[in-house]
Design a protein around this motif. Structure first.
Motif, PDB file in Angstrom:
ATOM      1  N   GLY A  88      -2.898   0.381   4.045  1.00  0.00           N
ATOM      2  CA  GLY A  88      -2.356   1.233   2.908  1.00  0.00           C
ATOM      3  C   GLY A  88      -1.919   0.775   1.739  1.00  0.00           C
ATOM      4  N   GLU A  89      -1.758  -0.481   1.414  1.00  0.00           N
ATOM      5  CA  GLU A  89      -1.428  -1.097   0.408  1.00  0.00           C
ATOM      6  C   GLU A  89      -2.455  -1.399  -0.668  1.00  0.00           C
ATOM      7  N   GLN A  90      -2.016  -1.737  -1.926  1.00  0.00           N
ATOM      8  CA  GLN A  90      -2.965  -1.665  -2.901  1.00  0.00           C
ATOM      9  C   GLN A  90      -3.891  -3.157  -3.225  1.00  0.00           C
ATOM     10  N   GLY A  91      -3.486  -4.098  -2.618  1.00  0.00           N
ATOM     11  CA  GLY A  91      -4.325  -5.414  -2.510  1.00  0.00           C
ATOM     12  C   GLY A  91      -3.496  -6.533  -1.821  1.00  0.00           C
ATOM     13  N   VAL A  92      -3.913  -7.668  -1.858  1.00  0.00           N
ATOM     14  CA  VAL A  92      -3.396  -8.810  -1.399  1.00  0.00           C
ATOM     15  C   VAL A  92      -3.353  -9.982  -2.483  1.00  0.00           C
ATOM     16  N   LEU A  93      -2.012 -10.484  -2.582  1.00  0.00           N
ATOM     17  CA  LEU A  93      -1.580 -11.688  -3.408  1.00  0.00           C
ATOM     18  C   LEU A  93      -1.986 -12.792  -2.713  1.00  0.00           C
ATOM     19  N   GLY A  94      -3.151 -13.531  -2.854  1.00  0.00           N
ATOM     20  CA  GLY A  94      -3.137 -14.760  -2.160  1.00  0.00           C
ATOM     21  C   GLY A  94      -2.823 -15.939  -3.073  1.00  0.00           C
ATOM     22  N   VAL A  95      -3.101 -17.196  -2.521  1.00  0.00           N
ATOM     23  CA  VAL A  95      -2.557 -18.270  -3.148  1.00  0.00           C
ATOM     24  C   VAL A  95      -3.710 -18.971  -4.147  1.00  0.00           C
ATOM     25  N   ASP A  96      -4.674 -18.247  -4.390  1.00  0.00           N
ATOM     26  CA  ASP A  96      -5.624 -18.726  -5.470  1.00  0.00           C
ATOM     27  C   ASP A  96      -4.939 -19.008  -6.988  1.00  0.00           C
TER      28      ASP A  96
END
Length: 340
Positions: free
Chosen positions: A154-162
């Motif tokens: 239900g959240e707005q995105g993923v903060l990955g490690v790129d």
């Protein structure tokens, strides 16, 4: 992990305040974090704040929130709009945006790509992003995959490690802080246990541990609320498998939102990671697709999720120095228990 033109992404799988551009913030008394722990409110374009990125900005820090299963979330801006709630996921090699947010921002589609996740591969659109920013710190993300369903909870995105190359990402679970600084100027963390690791696929830091003298690959994944073991680890330990017939874990629901049922688990009574002793870790067993993607099916491997990590005071992954640091509470003992 996803592959887009040869690039790898793990989506292992969240609400926030404006973050500061200077590191070392004291975040334990940050106001109104509870507002971001509720289900996401509709996005109001009139309320969006402008956070311009600056090429001279090298560091950023600020308070975090938590999603409903305890994973940390951070505020990011996209194309000058936001902040938006993104899951902090050290198991994701690329950041992703939700279907709803991509539609709201009018992000132009560039084509499609394969999305690799725990159980398999699916196809997702790619969208064009002019700037992707935490505080005033640019995080790259010129092309981002779009996902929906249970994978984002239900959240707005993923903060990955790129965006973490040659940087150190520190998560203070006790004070609810995130800090991103250049590796070359990262301050020492007195009292933290530092474990040296290896860098795979450009952004995946793998450290070595041992269980009863057996060497084990260890992965620290803040995007998973449970720990996962491959079958090679189960077989090497000749471990008894427990069956949990009631667990339905949406934290690892991948493949276009289909839930992954975790029912076979092993209990690891004791293991070592550097100088740390970790006890009573429950790990759900399977030759999950992510292990195959990382080429770790044949080597005993344990993915350590937030069930273990959030019992520490903090964690830092230095992608430049290839190290992992953990801030342990009073004793060097962590762990989880079988629920049944």
């Amino acid at each position: 992990m996803d592959t887009f033109g040869g690039l790898r992404l793990l989506v292992a799988c969240v609400a926030f305040l404006t973050c500061a551009g200077v590191a070392h913030a004291t975040c334990d008394k940050a106001p109104d974090l509870g507002l971001y722990q509720a289900p996401p409110a509709p996005i109001d374009p009139a309320a969006a704040t402008q956070t311009p990125a600056s090429a001279s900005v090298q560091s950023a820090s600020g308070p975090t929130g938590a999603d409903r299963i305890g994973r940390m979330v951070a505020p990011v801006t996209i194309n000058g709009q936001g902040p938006f709630r993104f899951i902090i996921d050290t198991g994701a090699n690329r950041s992703v945006v939700s279907n709803e947010l991509a539609l709201h921002l009018g992000l132009a589609e560039l084509g499609t790509g394969e999305v690799h996740s725990v159980h398999g591969v699916s196809t997702a659109p790619l969208v064009s992003v002019e700037n992707f920013v935490y505080g005033a710190l640019p995080l790259g993300g010129e092309q981002m995959p779009v996902l929906g369903g249970a994978v984002l909870a239900g959240e707005q995105g993923v903060l990955g490690v790129d965006g973490m190359r040659d940087r150190r990402l520190m998560l203070d679970f006790e004070r609810r802080c995130i800090e991103i600084v250049p590796s070359r100027s990262a301050h020492r963390l007195p009292g933290w246990a530092v474990i040296r690791g290896q860098l795979k696929f450009g952004t995946l830091v793998v450290v070595r541990g041992s269980i009863n003298g057996l060497h084990v690959n260890l992965l620290l994944d803040t995007g998973s609320d449970v720990s996962l073991a491959n079958e090679a680890l189960r077989d090497a330990l000749n471990a008894h498998v427990y069956h949990d017939h009631v667990r339905l874990d949406y934290a690892v629901a991948y493949a276009q939102g289909r839930p992954v049922i975790l029912e076979n688990a092993i209990l690891i009574p004791q293991m070592a990671m550097g100088e740390l002793e970790i006890r009573s870790v429950t790990a759900y067993v399977g030759n999950f697709h992510i292990f195959e993607l990382w080429d770790l099916l044949e080597e005993p491997t344990l993915l350590i999720g937030m069930d273990v990590l959030q019992q520490t005071r903090g964690m830092a992954i230095d992608y430049g120095r290839r190290t992992v640091a953990l801030h342990i509470r009073d004793a060097l003992r962590l762990g989880t228990r079988l629920e049944n």
